[in-house]
Design a protein around this motif. Structure first.
Motif, mmCIF file in Angstrom:
data_model
loop_
_atom_site.group_PDB
_atom_site.id
_atom_site.type_symbol
_atom_site.label_atom_id
_atom_site.label_comp_id
_atom_site.label_asym_id
_atom_site.label_seq_id
_atom_site.Cartn_x
_atom_site.Cartn_y
_atom_site.Cartn_z
ATOM 1 N N UNK A 135 16.119 -12.663 -18.295
ATOM 2 C CA UNK A 135 15.197 -12.439 -17.420
ATOM 3 C C UNK A 135 14.875 -10.977 -17.290
ATOM 4 N N UNK A 136 13.750 -10.493 -16.728
ATOM 5 C CA UNK A 136 13.358 -9.288 -16.335
ATOM 6 C C UNK A 136 13.885 -8.806 -14.849
ATOM 7 N N UNK A 137 14.235 -7.761 -14.936
ATOM 8 C CA UNK A 137 14.781 -7.153 -13.616
ATOM 9 C C UNK A 137 13.497 -6.264 -12.961
ATOM 10 N N UNK A 138 13.189 -6.476 -11.859
ATOM 11 C CA UNK A 138 11.666 -5.808 -11.286
ATOM 12 C C UNK A 138 12.169 -4.974 -10.117
ATOM 13 N N UNK A 139 11.568 -3.873 -9.762
ATOM 14 C CA UNK A 139 11.676 -3.081 -8.567
ATOM 15 C C UNK A 139 10.546 -2.602 -8.163
ATOM 16 N N UNK A 140 9.909 -2.927 -7.037
ATOM 17 C CA UNK A 140 8.518 -2.584 -6.585
ATOM 18 C C UNK A 140 8.659 -1.124 -5.777
ATOM 19 N N UNK A 141 7.572 -0.410 -5.715
ATOM 20 C CA UNK A 141 7.677 0.740 -4.947
ATOM 21 C C UNK A 141 6.365 1.263 -4.511
ATOM 22 N N UNK A 142 6.183 2.041 -3.523
ATOM 23 C CA UNK A 142 4.521 2.272 -3.326
ATOM 24 C C UNK A 142 4.017 1.898 -1.988
ATOM 25 N N UNK A 143 4.692 0.949 -1.421
ATOM 26 C CA UNK A 143 4.191 0.361 -0.196
ATOM 27 C C UNK A 143 4.221 1.497 0.786
ATOM 28 N N UNK A 144 3.224 1.224 1.815
ATOM 29 C CA UNK A 144 3.110 2.480 2.907
ATOM 30 C C UNK A 144 2.090 1.840 3.992
ATOM 31 N N UNK A 145 2.053 2.537 5.029
ATOM 32 C CA UNK A 145 0.921 2.379 6.002
ATOM 33 C C UNK A 145 -0.200 3.188 5.892
ATOM 34 N N UNK A 146 -1.456 2.660 5.778
ATOM 35 C CA UNK A 146 -2.702 3.330 5.245
ATOM 36 C C UNK A 146 -3.860 2.900 6.154
ATOM 37 N N UNK A 147 -4.549 3.675 6.539
ATOM 38 C CA UNK A 147 -5.795 3.411 7.159
ATOM 39 C C UNK A 147 -6.978 2.380 6.640
ATOM 40 N N UNK A 148 -7.820 1.610 7.226
ATOM 41 C CA UNK A 148 -8.449 0.705 6.422
ATOM 42 C C UNK A 148 -9.518 1.711 5.717
ATOM 43 N N UNK A 149 -9.772 1.141 4.597
ATOM 44 C CA UNK A 149 -10.655 2.038 3.696
ATOM 45 C C UNK A 149 -10.029 2.797 2.546
ATOM 46 N N UNK A 150 -8.678 3.308 2.960
ATOM 47 C CA UNK A 150 -7.841 4.074 1.843
ATOM 48 C C UNK A 150 -7.422 3.131 0.767
ATOM 49 N N UNK A 151 -6.555 3.937 -0.107
ATOM 50 C CA UNK A 151 -6.075 3.539 -1.233
ATOM 51 C C UNK A 151 -4.611 3.631 -1.241
#
Length: 123
Positions: A1-17
């Motif tokens: 199997x593949x081991x996966x680690x996510x990153x980059x989640x945050x609090x952002x205002x509507x309309x942002x990226x």
């Protein structure tokens, strides 16, 4: 199997990226279908996007089509989800997943999962 680690989640205002990243390890990554799912409190896990092993084919759920872009860099063993024009209804824990067959939209179609990263979009 593949081991996966996510990153980059945050609090952002509507309309942002935001751009989410999923770092993979394991020898099957380059031939794996990669996908992103999300799950909001009290709701079922929802398919967001997927990409085939070469990066030449992508698939999006209607609610994100035109706003989100999935991509992969096999040389870096990484898959990305670029999220633009974010809406409060995009708020969820986002999960990276790996599978064997392109086109599946059920969680059961994927057999390797990351731990999730929280995305919160404020109004």
């Amino acid at each position: 199997q593949v081991q996966l680690v996510e990153s980059g989640g945050s609090l952002v205002q509507a309309g942002g990226s935001l751009r989410l990243s999923c770092a993979a390890s394991g020898r099957t990554f380059r031939t794996s279908v990669m996908g992103w799912f999300r799950q909001a409190p009290g709701k079922e896990r929802e398919f967001v996007a997927s990409i085939n092993w070469s990066g030449g084919r992508t698939y999006y759920t209607d609610s994100v089509n035109g706003r989100f872009t999935i991509s992969r860099d096999n040389a870096k063993n990484t898959v990305y989800l670029q999220m633009n024009t974010l809406k409060p209804e995009d708020t969820a824990v986002y999960y990276c997943a790996a599978g064997l067959t392109f086109g599946g939209i059920r969680p059961a179609d994927f057999d390797s999962w990351g731990q999730g990263t929280q995305v919160t979009v404020s109004s």
